[in-house]
Each structure stands twice: as C-alpha cells, then as structure tokens.
Design an enzyme around this catalytic site. Structure first.
Site, PDB file in Angstrom:
ATOM      1  N   CYS A   1       0.836  -1.201   0.000  1.00  0.00           N
ATOM      2  CA  CYS A   1       0.000   0.000   0.000  1.00  0.00           C
ATOM      3  C   CYS A   1       0.867   1.244   0.000  1.00  0.00           C
ATOM      4  O   CYS A   1       2.057   1.195   0.257  1.00  0.00           O
ATOM      5  CB  CYS A   1      -0.886   0.038   1.245  1.00  0.00           C
ATOM      6  SG  CYS A   1      -1.938  -1.403   1.403  1.00  0.00           S
ATOM      7  N   GLY A  29      -0.393   0.294  -4.973  1.00  0.00           N
ATOM      8  CA  GLY A  29      -1.678  -0.345  -4.722  1.00  0.00           C
ATOM      9  C   GLY A  29      -2.709   0.150  -5.696  1.00  0.00           C
ATOM     10  O   GLY A  29      -2.866   1.359  -5.875  1.00  0.00           O
ATOM     11  N   ASN A 106       0.219   1.059   5.876  1.00  0.00           N
ATOM     12  CA  ASN A 106       0.902   0.192   4.932  1.00  0.00           C
ATOM     13  C   ASN A 106       1.628  -0.849   5.767  1.00  0.00           C
ATOM     14  O   ASN A 106       2.295  -0.499   6.721  1.00  0.00           O
ATOM     15  CB  ASN A 106       1.908   1.035   4.114  1.00  0.00           C
ATOM     16  CG  ASN A 106       2.860   0.189   3.290  1.00  0.00           C
ATOM     17  OD1 ASN A 106       4.020   0.531   3.106  1.00  0.00           O
ATOM     18  ND2 ASN A 106       2.396  -0.939   2.787  1.00  0.00           N
ATOM     19  N   GLY A 107       1.444  -2.125   5.429  1.00  0.00           N
ATOM     20  CA  GLY A 107       2.132  -3.166   6.179  1.00  0.00           C
ATOM     21  C   GLY A 107       1.164  -4.092   6.881  1.00  0.00           C
ATOM     22  O   GLY A 107      -0.040  -4.087   6.590  1.00  0.00           O
ATOM     23  N   TYR A 251      12.084  -4.199  -6.041  1.00  0.00           N
ATOM     24  CA  TYR A 251      10.912  -4.197  -6.897  1.00  0.00           C
ATOM     25  C   TYR A 251       9.884  -3.116  -6.599  1.00  0.00           C
ATOM     26  O   TYR A 251       9.369  -2.480  -7.516  1.00  0.00           O
ATOM     27  CB  TYR A 251      10.235  -5.565  -6.765  1.00  0.00           C
ATOM     28  CG  TYR A 251       8.852  -5.658  -7.349  1.00  0.00           C
ATOM     29  CD1 TYR A 251       8.687  -5.767  -8.722  1.00  0.00           C
ATOM     30  CD2 TYR A 251       7.726  -5.637  -6.542  1.00  0.00           C
ATOM     31  CE1 TYR A 251       7.417  -5.852  -9.275  1.00  0.00           C
ATOM     32  CE2 TYR A 251       6.458  -5.728  -7.086  1.00  0.00           C
ATOM     33  CZ  TYR A 251       6.300  -5.834  -8.451  1.00  0.00           C
ATOM     34  OH  TYR A 251       5.057  -5.912  -8.992  1.00  0.00           O
ATOM     35  N   SER A 292       9.972  -3.629 -14.059  1.00  0.00           N
ATOM     36  CA  SER A 292      10.701  -3.899 -12.812  1.00  0.00           C
ATOM     37  C   SER A 292      12.096  -4.466 -13.035  1.00  0.00           C
ATOM     38  O   SER A 292      12.931  -4.417 -12.138  1.00  0.00           O
ATOM     39  CB  SER A 292       9.877  -4.826 -11.921  1.00  0.00           C
ATOM     40  OG  SER A 292       9.509  -5.985 -12.638  1.00  0.00           O
ATOM     41  N   ASP A 353      14.978 -10.159 -14.744  1.00  0.00           N
ATOM     42  CA  ASP A 353      13.798  -9.706 -14.004  1.00  0.00           C
ATOM     43  C   ASP A 353      14.139  -9.566 -12.529  1.00  0.00           C
ATOM     44  O   ASP A 353      15.165 -10.081 -12.068  1.00  0.00           O
ATOM     45  CB  ASP A 353      12.622 -10.670 -14.207  1.00  0.00           C
ATOM     46  CG  ASP A 353      11.270  -9.977 -13.963  1.00  0.00           C
ATOM     47  OD1 ASP A 353      11.259  -8.791 -13.574  1.00  0.00           O
ATOM     48  OD2 ASP A 353      10.228 -10.635 -14.163  1.00  0.00           O
ATOM     49  N   ASP A 354      13.273  -8.863 -11.803  1.00  0.00           N
ATOM     50  CA  ASP A 354      13.572  -8.592 -10.404  1.00  0.00           C
ATOM     51  C   ASP A 354      13.306  -9.781  -9.494  1.00  0.00           C
ATOM     52  O   ASP A 354      13.953  -9.941  -8.471  1.00  0.00           O
ATOM     53  CB  ASP A 354      12.738  -7.396  -9.923  1.00  0.00           C
ATOM     54  CG  ASP A 354      11.264  -7.714  -9.983  1.00  0.00           C
ATOM     55  OD1 ASP A 354      10.690  -8.141  -8.969  1.00  0.00           O
ATOM     56  OD2 ASP A 354      10.679  -7.563 -11.069  1.00  0.00           O
TER      57      ASP A 354
HETATM   58  P1  5GP Z   1       6.206 -14.914 -11.675  1.00  0.00           P
HETATM   59  O1  5GP Z   1       7.060 -15.424 -12.793  1.00  0.00           O
HETATM   60  O2  5GP Z   1       6.723 -15.294 -10.367  1.00  0.00           O
HETATM   61  O3  5GP Z   1       4.779 -15.277 -11.883  1.00  0.00           O
HETATM   62  O4  5GP Z   1       6.219 -13.315 -11.740  1.00  0.00           O
HETATM   63  C1  5GP Z   1       7.394 -12.624 -11.530  1.00  0.00           C
HETATM   64  C2  5GP Z   1       7.231 -11.231 -12.042  1.00  0.00           C
HETATM   65  O5  5GP Z   1       6.015 -10.653 -11.619  1.00  0.00           O
HETATM   66  C3  5GP Z   1       8.271 -10.266 -11.622  1.00  0.00           C
HETATM   67  O6  5GP Z   1       8.447  -9.410 -12.724  1.00  0.00           O
HETATM   68  C4  5GP Z   1       7.666  -9.523 -10.470  1.00  0.00           C
HETATM   69  O7  5GP Z   1       8.000  -8.168 -10.661  1.00  0.00           O
HETATM   70  C5  5GP Z   1       6.191  -9.716 -10.615  1.00  0.00           C
HETATM   71  N1  5GP Z   1       5.378 -10.301  -9.536  1.00  0.00           N
HETATM   72  C6  5GP Z   1       4.398 -11.186  -9.779  1.00  0.00           C
HETATM   73  N2  5GP Z   1       3.740 -11.501  -8.668  1.00  0.00           N
HETATM   74  C7  5GP Z   1       4.281 -10.831  -7.680  1.00  0.00           C
HETATM   75  C8  5GP Z   1       3.991 -10.752  -6.290  1.00  0.00           C
HETATM   76  O8  5GP Z   1       3.075 -11.355  -5.747  1.00  0.00           O
HETATM   77  N3  5GP Z   1       4.784  -9.967  -5.571  1.00  0.00           N
HETATM   78  C9  5GP Z   1       5.812  -9.297  -6.140  1.00  0.00           C
HETATM   79  N4  5GP Z   1       6.574  -8.574  -5.361  1.00  0.00           N
HETATM   80  N5  5GP Z   1       6.084  -9.330  -7.441  1.00  0.00           N
HETATM   81  C10 5GP Z   1       5.337 -10.081  -8.226  1.00  0.00           C
HETATM   82 MG    MG Z   2       8.007  -7.468 -13.046  1.00  0.00          MG
END
Ligand code: 5GP
Ligand code: MG
Ligand code: SF4
Length: 461
Positions: A1, A29, A106-107, A251, A292, A353-354
């Site tokens: 948030c 959010g 937030n949190g 991220y 990201s 990717d992050d």
């Molecule tokens: P995944 O491959 O795990 O489905 O998605 C990874 C990518 O989605 C990354 O680019 C990340 O930035 C984002 N991402 C997807 N879901 C989440 C989540 O629940 N929390 C966070 N922090 N990032 C997510």
């Molecule tokens: Mg991403």
C-alpha cells in the site's frame, strides 16, 4: 500500500494535493483509494475501489474540498489482509474522545488477531476485517492519554512491519515500526513569503515531489512524528535494529527516489552488476522484463559488456500484473502487457527480471521470446529465490504458491523453460543495496519483526 499525509499551517487545496500524492503512489496499490480532509471543524472522508483517477473524479474531489483545509491523509490499497471489499478500504475513521480520527496504513501487524481477540473480550466492536481498525481501536481505548501518547502506546503493543499516517482535525501523525520494515518519508513545501510551508508524509519521495515538496528525511525506525500549529515534533518510541524491506529496492518502490539514504535506481543497477559478476553467461543481448527488471538489466549489461536492448514492449496503459488477484487474471494481464520486439530474433537473450514469485509470469515471458525467434533464453533474477511468505505487507503469496519453496533452481529452470536460470546471492543482494540492515525474510525465513502466532499460519504451511 501507499500512504500520504499533509499538514498545512496556511489554508490550501489539500484534496487536490492529496490526489497528486496518491497518484504518484499508484504503483503501491491499485485496488482502492481514499482520503480524509479536515479544516479543524469539518472532517470529510471519501474512498472506493479502483485507481486514484477512477475514484476521484472532479465531482468527488469537489466534495472533499474545504476552503480552510489544514490536515489530510490518503491511501492506495493493495490487499494483503482483509479482502478486497469496499468497507476494508482506507483511510479508516472513528469517533473517539480525542475527536474524529483517520488512519491509513501500509504493512501488517503480526499480532493483530491476538490483540483484536483480547479487545473483543473486553467489549470492543469491530466493523471491518482490516488490521488498521485494531490500531485505531487501541488508540481510542487510551481515553486518558492525548493522541500522541495513545499512538505511542499502540505502537508498543502492535508488532510487525508497518508505516502509518494518522490525523485528527488539527494534527497529522506518522510512525514507522521499530525495525523500519516499511518506508515513510518527511517532506516540506516552500511557504509563501516567509511563511512555514506544509509538512508532507509519504511512503516514497516521489509523492513529495508530486506536491512540490522537498525531502527532509526518512522517519526513523520506531519513530513517531507529528505536525501541528507549532511545527514538527518527534518521539523515538521503540527503535530497534533497522531492517527495512529489501523488496522496496528490488521491486516495489519507484526508481526515482531514495529510501533510508539508498537510491533505488542505483541500487538496482548494482544488483544487476553483482548478478553479472556472480552468474555470467555468453549471449548477444541483455533484455529487461519491463518495468521492474530495467535497472538490473542496465547493470548486467554494463558489467558484462553485452549490449542492453528492448526485447519486450510494454503497453504503457497496463498496470502491475501482480496486483491482479487471481492466476487467470495475471496471465491475461501478461498478454495484455508484454510482447516481444524484433531485437530478440535469432539472438541469444539474457532476460533479466527482479523476482520469480510463482513462476507463471516468467514461463509466459520465456515462451514469448522463443516464439519470437530467440535462440537461447538465459534467465537472470536480481533477488534470491523467494522461499518464505511475507508477513509485513508485501503480497508474495502463501508459501505453497511460491515456486522456490517447493522447487530447486534446476526444477524452476525446467518449469519456466529457460536454457539457464540463476539468482543473485543473498550476500550479493545485501552488498548491492548497502545500508545498515535489511529484512530478507522471504529469502531466509528469518523474520526480524516477528511472525504471527494464530493468523496466517496456513500461509506458512
Ligand atoms: P512470476 O514469474 O513469479 O509469476 O512473476 C514474476 C514477475 O512478476 C516479476 O516481474 C515480479 O515483478 C512480478 N510479480 C508477480 N507476482 C508478484 C507478487 O506477488 N509480488 C511481487 N513482489 N512481485 C510479483
Ligand atoms: Mg516485473
Ligand atoms: Fe520485504 Fe521480504 Fe521482509 Fe516482506 S519478508 S518485508 S517482502 S524483505
């Protein structure tokens, strides 16, 4: 948030300024938005499901406008606890012997359930399933204390990772959990000819800049600040070892700012450089997963000498995929959001990717690149494998949904269909971010601000 707050010694259009601040925090959010505005007497609240621009059209902003407004707070919601319902949106308001109060947070409080149960036994009433109501009720209960004392006392009782803004008709308060897991910054607007400008509180500096304020400093872990007619005041309530959330740098936070003195964009570049040192691979181009993955991809390209290129086009009108609550919605959103460019055709691609959370987005993206003619796809991730759930407000999903909690790196590689897969090391990440300490519980399972006793246990399973 995302949270935002203003205290203005001079009357100002706080509804509009709060709108601008919330718009800057929209990435934190996208489910709901809301604000409260007071002129010392009247106290207006409006909130609803939707984006900031959807909730607050001209008519609804007009309903919040007060000619002599002095205090306001706002919130953008990304649901973690409490479901995606209108009555759970924030700010939450309540009437107390200290007058009407509004709170945006937030949190997560890890002991909210226990505290709530204790208060229910004592006859307290709750209207929402939202954690913030527990905080607000704790503050209201201390009827013999003033607002600052009551807030400090509530901070001591609730555990977890949180950053909050709270307002009465005449005061703005902001506070951060003892470990500073969630961020909160203080800003100030320039005052008109010699007058003191408005004080601003926000989850990130971008929201300060959005209202023409400069960054004064971060709220410290365990610190309570408040602003009123006499200026800004501070009380260190319960400072402990600072462990801000590493995901803010990986991220969550916008790249155009610094938190706790560490620049977000630069730290992402350092993560990419570190990743290239730790996990090199031969290839033709480095491609970020936008947005990201961009910072880390720049760093990876810089360190490896392999050219950076835009191999994925991102539709600028698409939001953040993870905010979509169901798997199907997330998959559809990836299709709506990303498509490959000609840069990948016939090339060996390093895809940066992050994070990998569930692995499903990553698999889709690897497929996209192969279909577009990439000859090899080497996946590089600027966070370590996420093996544990977050109890401090980032919705990285329940443990069983986290692909890295049940699969080895090799198994994940196979699942997402990459030629190679590698993550930054935890040590490398800490080095890249720097600073004093960091929460990395979702990588290590060591939770600096405690874990829930009763609630969310299924998340751990
Ligand atoms: P995944 O491959 O795990 O489905 O998605 C990874 C990518 O989605 C990354 O680019 C990340 O930035 C984002 N991402 C997807 N879901 C989440 C989540 O629940 N929390 C966070 N922090 N990032 C997510
Ligand atoms: Mg991403
Ligand atoms: Fe951030 Fe992970 Fe700690 Fe949650 S567990 S606060 S996402 S570092």
């Amino acid at each position: 948030c995302g949270v935002f707050g203003l205290y203005s010694p001079e009357p100002a259009d706080l509804a509009w300024l709060t709108y601008l601040g919330l718009f800057a925090l929209q990435h934190r959010g996208q489910e709901a938005a809301g604000m409260c505005v007071s002129d010392g007497e009247r106290f207006h609240v409006d909130k609803d499901l939707g984006l900031v621009t959807q909730v607050f059209d001209e008519r609804r902003l007009d309903g919040l406008r007060l000619p002599n407004a002095r205090v306001s707070i706002g919130h953008v919601r990304y649901s973690t606890t409490g479901s995606n319902l209108r009555f759970n949106s924030q700010p939450l308001t309540t009437r107390t012997n200290k007058g009407i109060l509004g709170l945006a947070h937030n949190g997560n409080f890890v002991n909210a359930r226990e505290v709530r149960n204790g208060m229910l036994m004592e006859g307290a009433l709750f209207q929402t399933t939202n954690d913030s109501e527990v905080m607000l009720n704790l503050i209201a209960r201390e009827s013999h204390m003033d607002l600052v004392e009551a807030t400090a006392s509530a901070m001591k009782e609730l555990k977890g990772g949180y950053a909050c803004v709270l307002m009465s008709r005449t005061q703005l308060l902001g506070f951060r959990d003892p470990h500073g897991v969630r961020p909160l910054v203080i800003g100030q607007r320039p005052g008109a000819d010699g007058h003191v400008g408005a004080w601003v509180l926000a989850s990130e500096p971008c929201a300060l800049y959005a209202v023409g304020a400069r960054l004064v400093r971060d709220v410290q872990p365990g610190e309570l600040v408040w602003m009123d007619r006499d200026g800004m005041h501070s009380l260190m309530v319960e400072p402990k070892r600072p462990t801000p959330c590493s995901f803010e740098w990986i991220y969550f936070a916008r790249s155009d700012g610094a938190l706790d003195g560490v620049d977000i964009h630069e730290s992402r570049i350092r993560m990419g450089e570190q990743l290239a040192r730790e996990k090199p691979v031969e290839a033709d181009i480095v491609v970020p997963v936008p947005d990201s993955g961009i910072g880390a991809a720049i760093g990876y390209a810089r360190q490896s000498g392999i050219p950076f290129d835009y191999g994925l086009y991102k539709n600028p009108y698409a939001g953040r995929t993870f905010i979509a609550p169901t798997q199907e919605a997330r998959e559809l959103k990836v299709k709506m959001k990303l498509s490959p460019t000609s840069a990948v055709r016939g090339r060996r691609v390093i895809l940066v990717d992050d994070s990998i959370v569930r692995g499903t987005t990553s698999r889709q993206i690897v497929n996209l690149l192969r279909d577009a003619g990439a000859t090899e796809v080497h996946f590089r991730v600027s966070s370590p494998p996420i093996t544990h759930p977050c109890f401090y407000g980032i919705d990285t999903a329940a443990r069983k949904e986290l692909v890295a909690s049940t699969h080895s790196v090799e198994e994940i590689r196979e699942l997402i269909g990459a030629d190679t897969l590698a993550f930054i090391s935890e040590r490398g990440l800490r080095q890249a971010i720097g600073g004093q300490g960091l929460c990395g519980a979702c990588f290590t399972g060591e939770y600096p601000a405690g874990t829930p006793l009763l609630n969310d246990v299924d998340k751990l399973a």
